[in-house]
Design an enzyme around this catalytic site. Structure first.
Site, PDB file in Angstrom:
ATOM      1  CG  HIS A   1      42.030  36.526  37.963  1.00 27.02           C
ATOM      2  ND1 HIS A   1      40.847  36.824  37.054  1.00 27.02           N
ATOM      3  CD2 HIS A   1      42.346  35.093  37.747  1.00 27.02           C
ATOM      4  CE1 HIS A   1      40.328  35.845  36.652  1.00 27.02           C
ATOM      5  NE2 HIS A   1      41.301  34.782  36.911  1.00 27.02           N
TER       6      HIS A   1
ATOM      7  CG  ASP B   1      40.741  39.953  37.703  1.00 24.17           C
ATOM      8  OD1 ASP B   1      41.634  39.812  36.728  1.00 24.17           O
ATOM      9  OD2 ASP B   1      39.698  39.339  37.873  1.00 24.17           O
TER      10      ASP B   1
ATOM     11  CB  SER C   1      38.666  32.143  36.275  1.00 23.78           C
ATOM     12  OG  SER C   1      39.851  32.810  35.521  1.00 23.78           O
TER      13      SER C   1
END
Length: 311
Positions: A278, A248, A153
């Site tokens: 995600h 995501d 991320s």
């Protein structure tokens, strides 16, 4: 959007999740830090907490060693959390899993968080830690010729930025960059962003909220060390492993960057995992595709460490 059955079960286990801005940053941080670790995390031969000295203070790190054998490859790991949350504690399950599957020493970096520390504090800590690991390889008992960076991320954005800085200013030699569903763009009009605005685990409102927190005191980003997608030239970067999830909203950010890397003649492996949300590798034990993703990333890293190539 269709989640895998076990992914849907994982999402349902959290119940109704209010937007981050409604819960507030303190509550979001408390939730991620108080989550219990799985009971079956991979065992390590040794785990050490220490700190990297620098003029402005110290950077806490946690070193995971799956083996006590010296001269192992090393991964410098930057956790996710939008640059505003997360720690070596909350992301320990992922750090351990990567260490176990790659059979490499993992140095997990507890970089400073926004908004208390506006950018570029996070990038500065990430780059300083990477350079320190390269410079102290003998002390750490690792092989500086097999040093890789990995992030999930927002941590994936830091990992990509570190490789850009190392290339631009003759920094440490990095043999591979591992970008796990990386948040390395600001294009809020990307197709996956608009199509998955209300995705579970990370909504577009959550993304905007974290961007607001990060930009507070720093202003909107313009340089490619804060937003790697802004880099005009991606040539000369280390080989890349890019992971995305079908469900995501930032999926397109990672996949478009992977295409640009490939077109710049950077050896790039990109894998989209169907039905995944995600952050699905943070607790890879919860889903079959999460476990597969960890195993595949680890296998690719072992292959690269066993067959190092100049780039």
């Amino acid at each position: 959007m269709r989640l895998d059955p076990d992914a849907a079960t994982r999402v349902a286990s959290f119940g109704e999740m209010k937007p981050m801005r409604v819960r507030g940053l303190a509550a979001v941080r408390e939730a991620i830090e108080s989550t219990l670790h799985p009971a079956n995390m991979p065992s390590m031969a040794h785990i050490e907490d220490c700190a990297i000295p620098r003029a402005s203070g110290q950077i806490p790190i946690r070193i995971y060693r799956p083996s006590t054998e010296s001269g192992r490859p090393v991964l410098v790991y930057f956790h996710g959390g939008g640059l505003v949350m997360g720690s070596n504690h909350s992301f320990e399950p992922l750090a351990r899993a990567i260490a176990a599957e790659s059979n490499a020493t993992v140095v997990s970096v507890d970089y400073r968080l926004a908004p208390e520390h506006p950018p570029p504090a996070q990038f500065e800590d990430a780059y300083w830690a990477t350079a320190w690991v390269a410079d102290h390889a003998d002390r750490l008992g690792v092989d500086p010729a097999r040093l890789a960076v990995v992030g999930d991320s927002a941590g994936g954005s830091l990992a990509a930025a570190v490789t850009l800085e190392a290339r631009d200013h003759d920094g440490p030699a990095i043999c591979c960059q591992v970008l796990l569903y990386p948040g390395l763009d600001r294009d809020m009009g990307a197709p996956s962003i608009t199509a998955l605005a209300d995705a579970p685990m990370l909504s577009v409102d959550d993304i905007n909220y974290m961007h607001d927190l990060v930009d507070n005191g720093a202003g909107a980003p313009h340089d490619h060390y804060r937003v790697p997608a802004y880099a005009a030239d991606l040539s000369g970067l280390p080989p890349a492993i890019v992971v995305t999830g079908e469900c995501d909203p930032v999926r397109d950010w990672g996949e478009r960057y992977a295409v640009r890397l490939r077109d710049a003649r950077v050896q790039t492996t990109v894998t989209r995992y169907p039905g995944m949300y995600h952050g699905f590798m943070m607790r890879s034990d919860a889903t079959a595709r999460g476990r597969l993703a960890i195993a595949e990333v680890g296998g690719l890293l072992r292959a690269k460490f066993a067959n190092p190539l100049p780039f």
